[in-house]
Design an enzyme around this catalytic site. Sequence first.
Site, PDB file in Angstrom:
ATOM      1  N   SER A  38     -32.085 -20.715 -46.018  1.00  0.00           N
ATOM      2  CA  SER A  38     -32.616 -19.568 -46.486  1.00  0.00           C
ATOM      3  C   SER A  38     -33.442 -19.775 -47.970  1.00  0.00           C
ATOM      4  O   SER A  38     -33.538 -20.590 -48.349  1.00  0.00           O
ATOM      5  CB  SER A  38     -31.156 -18.638 -47.054  1.00  0.00           C
ATOM      6  OG  SER A  38     -30.354 -18.782 -45.971  1.00  0.00           O
TER       7      SER A  38
HETATM    8  C1  LIG Z   1     -29.113 -18.348 -42.352  1.00  0.00           C
HETATM    9  S1  LIG Z   1     -28.455 -19.773 -41.484  1.00  0.00           S
HETATM   10  C2  LIG Z   1     -27.488 -20.474 -42.762  1.00  0.00           C
HETATM   11  C3  LIG Z   1     -28.275 -21.245 -43.962  1.00  0.00           C
HETATM   12  C4  LIG Z   1     -27.442 -22.292 -44.456  1.00  0.00           C
HETATM   13  N1  LIG Z   1     -26.749 -21.715 -45.493  1.00  0.00           N
HETATM   14  C5  LIG Z   1     -28.658 -23.177 -45.252  1.00  0.00           C
HETATM   15  O1  LIG Z   1     -28.441 -23.509 -46.421  1.00  0.00           O
HETATM   16  O2  LIG Z   1     -29.408 -24.062 -44.498  1.00  0.00           O
HETATM   17  C6  LIG Z   1     -27.049 -18.942 -40.656  1.00  0.00           C
HETATM   18  C7  LIG Z   1     -26.448 -19.957 -39.888  1.00  0.00           C
HETATM   19  O3  LIG Z   1     -25.236 -19.361 -39.320  1.00  0.00           O
HETATM   20  C8  LIG Z   1     -24.905 -19.864 -37.999  1.00  0.00           C
HETATM   21  N2  LIG Z   1     -23.997 -18.647 -37.394  1.00  0.00           N
HETATM   22  C9  LIG Z   1     -24.299 -17.735 -36.833  1.00  0.00           C
HETATM   23  N3  LIG Z   1     -23.285 -17.202 -36.265  1.00  0.00           N
HETATM   24  C10 LIG Z   1     -22.127 -17.974 -36.756  1.00  0.00           C
HETATM   25  C11 LIG Z   1     -20.806 -17.860 -36.576  1.00  0.00           C
HETATM   26  N4  LIG Z   1     -20.134 -16.887 -35.797  1.00  0.00           N
HETATM   27  N5  LIG Z   1     -20.214 -18.732 -37.372  1.00  0.00           N
HETATM   28  C12 LIG Z   1     -20.765 -19.581 -37.872  1.00  0.00           C
HETATM   29  N6  LIG Z   1     -21.927 -19.837 -38.047  1.00  0.00           N
HETATM   30  C13 LIG Z   1     -22.702 -19.038 -37.425  1.00  0.00           C
HETATM   31  C14 LIG Z   1     -26.067 -20.050 -37.587  1.00  0.00           C
HETATM   32  O4  LIG Z   1     -26.123 -20.944 -36.296  1.00  0.00           O
HETATM   33  C15 LIG Z   1     -27.189 -20.358 -38.470  1.00  0.00           C
HETATM   34  O5  LIG Z   1     -27.030 -21.873 -38.837  1.00  0.00           O
END
Ligand SMILES: C[S@@+](CC[C@H](N)C(=O)[O-])C[C@H]1O[C@@H](n2cnc3c(N)ncnc32)[C@H](O)[C@@H]1O
Length: 295
Positions: free
Chosen positions: A108
């Site tokens: 992000s």
């Molecule tokens: C915007 S990214 C996160 C960015 C992260 N915080 C970083 O600093 O790199 C969102 C992440 O949430 C994960 N995701 C989506 N649905 C999810 C779920 N139900 N449980 C856990 N992770 C999930 C995706 O695979 C993705 O890697």
Amino acid sequence: MTAIPPNPADLRRECAAAIAGYRYFDEREWLREAFLTVPREHFVPRRVWWPRRGDDGRYPVLDRDEQPGRWLKAVYRPLAALITQIADGAVRIEDGPSASADFTSSISCPAVVVNMLRHLDPQDGDRVLEVGTGTGYSTALLCERTRADHVVTVEIHPALTERAEEQLAALGYRPRVVCADGEQGWEPGAPYDRLLSTVGVQAIPPAWLRQVKPGGLVITPFATPARCDVLAWLRPDGQGGADGGLIDTVYFMKARSQRARKPWTELGWPRWPDWSDWSLTVTPEGRQRLRTRDG
Ligand SMILES: C[S@@+](CC[C@H](N)C(=O)[O-])C[C@H]1O[C@@H](n2cnc3c(N)ncnc32)[C@H](O)[C@@H]1O
């Protein structure tokens, strides 16, 4: 003449100064220090997609080995997220620019991460659950604030989970990194003082409200009918419910099971907005002003 490559620490400081300009570090000196300490570039994969289409209509690839300066500057653009996965991995970055906008993981924007952490306001020693580990970058910032063994981060995609855990460990951060559906929270680590979701939801997962202590805090991007998400805060009441509010406009990819849009009325939204509550005036100079009829 060869260009001198930019220095990551200089770029980090410049990025921090821009974020300070948005007032996102306000009264959170720990957050500024954490931001300046954690090398964001360590968490960014060698190849990422830039999130805006190029002239050919596709999302270009930034390659650290081919264009180190460009890649590093992109890493420290305060308002740029970098895309690390498309279509749950079905689109391969080795194949180059992508026509698909089905983004499923990213690191992000620095400014958004800082703003979320400012509102989360974890205290030293708090137990924190993060949903959506992604690259592990925001997890590292959390570890800078509270004890790493009080941080649990949950990622649904196995390869992303594994990579994030390795990247965190390489810098000496050893939080609990779990590959699971974060909509279920992570019961063995409960109760938590804080929960940060870095994926958007339309419906707040009930497990989150059960696993965060009464009076604790949940911060999550929340889908709205206005084509954007809003950062939402919630204080669980210890009975499975919560009270809270909306903070700031953000844009986030959605939790895996919440990608399909549900009818807004089913999600508790009023018929919104009620346009008839608004008046519009235009001055002879062309200045527009929108007001609610009673304000
Ligand atoms: C915007 S990214 C996160 C960015 C992260 N915080 C970083 O600093 O790199 C969102 C992440 O949430 C994960 N995701 C989506 N649905 C999810 C779920 N139900 N449980 C856990 N992770 C999930 C995706 O695979 C993705 O890697």
